[in-house]
Design an enzyme around this catalytic site. Sequence first.
Site, PDB file in Angstrom:
ATOM      1  N   GLU A  47       0.817  -1.227   0.000  1.00 61.44           N
ATOM      2  CA  GLU A  47       0.000   0.000   0.000  1.00 61.44           C
ATOM      3  C   GLU A  47       0.844   1.268   0.000  1.00 61.44           C
ATOM      4  O   GLU A  47       0.332   2.349  -0.304  1.00 61.44           O
ATOM      5  CB  GLU A  47      -0.964   0.007   1.193  1.00 61.44           C
ATOM      6  CG  GLU A  47      -1.950  -1.140   1.126  1.00 61.44           C
ATOM      7  CD  GLU A  47      -3.198  -0.946   1.961  1.00 61.44           C
ATOM      8  OE1 GLU A  47      -3.484   0.178   2.389  1.00 61.44           O
ATOM      9  OE2 GLU A  47      -3.893  -1.949   2.180  1.00 61.44           O
TER      10      GLU A  47
ATOM     11  N   TYR B  83      -3.143   4.957   7.191  1.00 64.38           N
ATOM     12  CA  TYR B  83      -2.409   3.697   7.413  1.00 64.38           C
ATOM     13  C   TYR B  83      -1.175   3.636   6.521  1.00 64.38           C
ATOM     14  O   TYR B  83      -0.040   3.489   6.999  1.00 64.38           O
ATOM     15  CB  TYR B  83      -3.322   2.490   7.141  1.00 64.38           C
ATOM     16  CG  TYR B  83      -2.543   1.188   6.963  1.00 64.38           C
ATOM     17  CD1 TYR B  83      -1.884   0.603   8.034  1.00 64.38           C
ATOM     18  CD2 TYR B  83      -2.451   0.566   5.710  1.00 64.38           C
ATOM     19  CE1 TYR B  83      -1.144  -0.575   7.870  1.00 64.38           C
ATOM     20  CE2 TYR B  83      -1.721  -0.595   5.539  1.00 64.38           C
ATOM     21  CZ  TYR B  83      -1.069  -1.171   6.628  1.00 64.38           C
ATOM     22  OH  TYR B  83      -0.331  -2.322   6.456  1.00 64.38           O
TER      23      TYR B  83
ATOM     24  N   LYS C  44       2.927   3.973   7.321  1.00 76.44           N
ATOM     25  CA  LYS C  44       3.817   2.833   6.998  1.00 76.44           C
ATOM     26  C   LYS C  44       4.939   3.307   6.070  1.00 76.44           C
ATOM     27  O   LYS C  44       6.088   2.904   6.219  1.00 76.44           O
ATOM     28  CB  LYS C  44       3.025   1.702   6.317  1.00 76.44           C
ATOM     29  CG  LYS C  44       2.078   0.944   7.211  1.00 76.44           C
ATOM     30  CD  LYS C  44       2.757   0.123   8.298  1.00 76.44           C
ATOM     31  CE  LYS C  44       3.511  -1.073   7.754  1.00 76.44           C
ATOM     32  NZ  LYS C  44       4.089  -1.900   8.855  1.00 76.44           N
TER      33      LYS C  44
HETATM   34  P1  NAD Z   1      -2.405  -7.471  13.033  1.00 72.88           P
HETATM   35  O1  NAD Z   1      -3.236  -6.252  13.189  1.00 72.88           O
HETATM   36  O2  NAD Z   1      -3.054  -8.805  12.978  1.00 72.88           O
HETATM   37  O3  NAD Z   1      -1.320  -7.539  14.206  1.00 72.88           O
HETATM   38  C1  NAD Z   1      -0.573  -6.437  14.643  1.00 72.88           C
HETATM   39  C2  NAD Z   1       0.117  -6.834  15.935  1.00 72.88           C
HETATM   40  O4  NAD Z   1       0.909  -5.717  16.393  1.00 72.88           O
HETATM   41  C3  NAD Z   1      -0.859  -7.156  17.082  1.00 72.88           C
HETATM   42  O5  NAD Z   1      -0.422  -8.305  17.769  1.00 72.88           O
HETATM   43  C4  NAD Z   1      -0.802  -5.921  17.969  1.00 72.88           C
HETATM   44  O6  NAD Z   1      -1.101  -6.180  19.328  1.00 72.88           O
HETATM   45  C5  NAD Z   1       0.648  -5.500  17.769  1.00 72.88           C
HETATM   46  N1  NAD Z   1       0.884  -4.072  18.053  1.00 72.88           N
HETATM   47  C6  NAD Z   1       0.183  -3.005  17.571  1.00 72.88           C
HETATM   48  N2  NAD Z   1       0.710  -1.854  18.019  1.00 72.88           N
HETATM   49  C7  NAD Z   1       1.780  -2.198  18.788  1.00 72.88           C
HETATM   50  C8  NAD Z   1       2.732  -1.455  19.515  1.00 72.88           C
HETATM   51  N3  NAD Z   1       2.691  -0.111  19.538  1.00 72.88           N
HETATM   52  N4  NAD Z   1       3.698  -2.119  20.184  1.00 72.88           N
HETATM   53  C9  NAD Z   1       3.741  -3.478  20.166  1.00 72.88           C
HETATM   54  N5  NAD Z   1       2.856  -4.237  19.506  1.00 72.88           N
HETATM   55  C10 NAD Z   1       1.886  -3.607  18.817  1.00 72.88           C
HETATM   56  O7  NAD Z   1      -1.511  -7.203  11.740  1.00 72.88           O
HETATM   57  P2  NAD Z   1      -0.996  -8.158  10.580  1.00 72.88           P
HETATM   58  O8  NAD Z   1      -2.023  -8.226   9.522  1.00 72.88           O
HETATM   59  O9  NAD Z   1      -0.445  -9.382  11.180  1.00 72.88           O
HETATM   60  O10 NAD Z   1       0.194  -7.248  10.002  1.00 72.88           O
HETATM   61  C11 NAD Z   1       1.516  -7.373  10.526  1.00 72.88           C
HETATM   62  C12 NAD Z   1       2.443  -6.459   9.737  1.00 72.88           C
HETATM   63  O11 NAD Z   1       2.422  -6.821   8.350  1.00 72.88           O
HETATM   64  C13 NAD Z   1       2.051  -4.982   9.778  1.00 72.88           C
HETATM   65  O12 NAD Z   1       3.222  -4.215   9.886  1.00 72.88           O
HETATM   66  C14 NAD Z   1       1.368  -4.727   8.448  1.00 72.88           C
HETATM   67  O13 NAD Z   1       1.517  -3.403   8.045  1.00 72.88           O
HETATM   68  C15 NAD Z   1       2.114  -5.683   7.557  1.00 72.88           C
HETATM   69  N6  NAD Z   1       1.366  -6.192   6.389  1.00 72.88           N
HETATM   70  C16 NAD Z   1       0.124  -6.728   6.546  1.00 72.88           C
HETATM   71  C17 NAD Z   1      -0.533  -7.270   5.434  1.00 72.88           C
HETATM   72  C18 NAD Z   1      -1.909  -7.892   5.539  1.00 72.88           C
HETATM   73  O14 NAD Z   1      -2.508  -8.197   4.511  1.00 72.88           O
HETATM   74  N7  NAD Z   1      -2.430  -8.137   6.720  1.00 72.88           N
HETATM   75  C19 NAD Z   1       0.087  -7.248   4.173  1.00 72.88           C
HETATM   76  C20 NAD Z   1       1.371  -6.673   4.047  1.00 72.88           C
HETATM   77  C21 NAD Z   1       2.002  -6.168   5.181  1.00 72.88           C
HETATM   78  O1  DAU Z   2      -2.238  -4.746   0.659  1.00 74.57           O
HETATM   79  C1  DAU Z   2      -1.744  -5.065   1.938  1.00 74.57           C
HETATM   80  C2  DAU Z   2      -2.718  -4.549   2.958  1.00 74.57           C
HETATM   81  O2  DAU Z   2      -3.851  -5.388   2.898  1.00 74.57           O
HETATM   82  C3  DAU Z   2      -2.145  -4.495   4.364  1.00 74.57           C
HETATM   83  O3  DAU Z   2      -1.067  -3.605   4.401  1.00 74.57           O
HETATM   84  C4  DAU Z   2      -3.232  -4.072   5.359  1.00 74.57           C
HETATM   85  O4  DAU Z   2      -2.737  -4.117   6.682  1.00 74.57           O
HETATM   86  C5  DAU Z   2      -4.408  -5.009   5.218  1.00 74.57           C
HETATM   87  O5  DAU Z   2      -5.457  -4.605   6.077  1.00 74.57           O
HETATM   88  C6  DAU Z   2      -4.899  -5.071   3.784  1.00 74.57           C
HETATM   89  O6  DAU Z   2      -5.505  -3.803   3.393  1.00 74.57           O
HETATM   90  P1  DAU Z   2      -6.847  -3.757   2.486  1.00 74.57           P
HETATM   91  O7  DAU Z   2      -7.492  -2.466   2.703  1.00 74.57           O
HETATM   92  O8  DAU Z   2      -6.541  -4.177   1.090  1.00 74.57           O
HETATM   93  O9  DAU Z   2      -7.638  -4.971   3.186  1.00 74.57           O
HETATM   94  P2  DAU Z   2      -9.159  -5.145   3.699  1.00 74.57           P
HETATM   95  O10 DAU Z   2      -9.294  -6.570   4.104  1.00 74.57           O
HETATM   96  O11 DAU Z   2      -9.557  -4.095   4.659  1.00 74.57           O
HETATM   97  O12 DAU Z   2      -9.966  -4.904   2.352  1.00 74.57           O
HETATM   98  C7  DAU Z   2      -9.704  -5.671   1.196  1.00 74.57           C
HETATM   99  C8  DAU Z   2     -10.612  -5.154   0.085  1.00 74.57           C
HETATM  100  O13 DAU Z   2     -11.964  -5.488   0.418  1.00 74.57           O
HETATM  101  C9  DAU Z   2     -10.579  -3.651  -0.057  1.00 74.57           C
HETATM  102  O14 DAU Z   2     -10.716  -3.332  -1.448  1.00 74.57           O
HETATM  103  C10 DAU Z   2     -11.810  -3.172   0.711  1.00 74.57           C
HETATM  104  C11 DAU Z   2     -12.783  -4.319   0.525  1.00 74.57           C
HETATM  105  N1  DAU Z   2     -13.738  -4.555   1.646  1.00 74.57           N
HETATM  106  C12 DAU Z   2     -13.244  -4.672   2.907  1.00 74.57           C
HETATM  107  C13 DAU Z   2     -14.072  -4.890   3.975  1.00 74.57           C
HETATM  108  C14 DAU Z   2     -13.530  -5.013   5.368  1.00 74.57           C
HETATM  109  C15 DAU Z   2     -15.101  -4.686   1.398  1.00 74.57           C
HETATM  110  O15 DAU Z   2     -15.551  -4.618   0.231  1.00 74.57           O
HETATM  111  N2  DAU Z   2     -15.931  -4.913   2.460  1.00 74.57           N
HETATM  112  C16 DAU Z   2     -15.493  -5.002   3.731  1.00 74.57           C
HETATM  113  O16 DAU Z   2     -16.327  -5.181   4.659  1.00 74.57           O
END
Ligand code: NAD
Ligand code: DAU
Length: 328
Positions: free
Chosen positions: A119, A141, A145
């Site tokens: 993102e 967000y 990042k």
């Molecule tokens: P998540 O929200 O499931 O978990 C985040 C974790 O960080 C939680 O355990 C929370 O308690 C902890 N946390 C938050 N603030 C904190 C702080 N100030 N100090 C210590 N711990 C803290 O997130 P996720 O989906 O597992 O994402 C993990 C990492 O990967 C993030 O940096 C996110 O940006 C990145 N990322 C996520 C995705 C995705 O699709 N979920 C994709 C690419 C990158």
């Molecule tokens: O691309 C990586 C990112 O993916 C991470 O960095 C973020 O932490 C993670 O949350 C995720 O971001 P998105 O915004 O892409 O994910 P989300 O699951 O919130 O939404 C995925 C897509 O679905 C987005 O286009 C919004 C849409 N959406 C989401 C929700 C929660 C819906 O249509 N309905 C919904 O209720």
Amino acid sequence: MRLLVCGGAGFIGSNFVRVRARDHGDDVVVLDKLTYAGRRENLQDVEHEFVHGAIEDPAVVTAAMEGVDAVVNFAAETHVDRSIAEPDAFVTTHALGTYVLLETARARRVRYVQVSTDEVYGSIEEGSFTESSPLAPSSPYSATKAGADLLVGSYHHTYGLETLICRGSNNYGPYQYPEKLIPLMVLNALHGDRLPVYGDGMNVRNWLYVEDFARGIGHVLEHGVPGEVYNVGGPDETTNLDVVRSIIEYVGASEELIEFVTDRPGHDRRYSLGSEKVRALGWEAQVRFAEGLRRTVDWYRDNAWWWEPIRSGDYRAYYERQYGRALG
Ligand code: NAD
Ligand code: DAU
């Protein structure tokens, strides 16, 4: 290797800890603030040491970093919708928290991996982002990042700290908090609740099974060149509507549950990552989207112990605020 994993009680962090402890025999210390998204249950089957604290707290971070070979930072606020409603914690954790980790790693000369996201590049209509694409984040967000990524790069450039950045595409799989598209839709479909699709449902995401990302981060930790950024993208791109239709099919629910709702402000249309650089290090995604989605639906179906406390707790109030209707 002894690893400090910040944010290791969250979705990707806990999957990473599992992969490292199980497949690599690493000693893992998890430092986690336990926000709504961080849960000890996510690590109940993995051997690890646990420190409850925030990455923005220098005393806690200094103690936790004692004797480790490397730090991997997952700690973040991760939900785009929450960043639009309340950006404060995003700034604190991503800017201040990353700064405190970097300062401590600098003092101890510890290798540092920052887990980042596609993102930070913003939205792309055609083609894919490479690591040299400009940063153009859209939401609080992704902007915070991106700021953290720039700070990480500066610690390599200025102080010679061994830093690495891994930018992942949309992850899915076990232990993902049900505010995110896939677990939200799976649980709603299993319960016969409405499936809220934002806008026209034609936004495209590049899906990456969480264990593939966990392996990719480990690969960069071990083989990456300090100072470099590595994109780690999934093998498949899909519109949100197609994701929801596949979930309906796997769960055996009705298409009538789909409801088109007001779009997310500033909603990015499409993400796509080119991952040639990490492939050249020897990493390859192993799980295609159809297979990973089936595994994910099965996991949620079989693990009600994990999501029942979430669906009956504070999450209900979040859901009502976000979607303007009570969870069924
Ligand atoms: P998540 O929200 O499931 O978990 C985040 C974790 O960080 C939680 O355990 C929370 O308690 C902890 N946390 C938050 N603030 C904190 C702080 N100030 N100090 C210590 N711990 C803290 O997130 P996720 O989906 O597992 O994402 C993990 C990492 O990967 C993030 O940096 C996110 O940006 C990145 N990322 C996520 C995705 C995705 O699709 N979920 C994709 C690419 C990158
Ligand atoms: O691309 C990586 C990112 O993916 C991470 O960095 C973020 O932490 C993670 O949350 C995720 O971001 P998105 O915004 O892409 O994910 P989300 O699951 O919130 O939404 C995925 C897509 O679905 C987005 O286009 C919004 C849409 N959406 C989401 C929700 C929660 C819906 O249509 N309905 C919904 O209720």
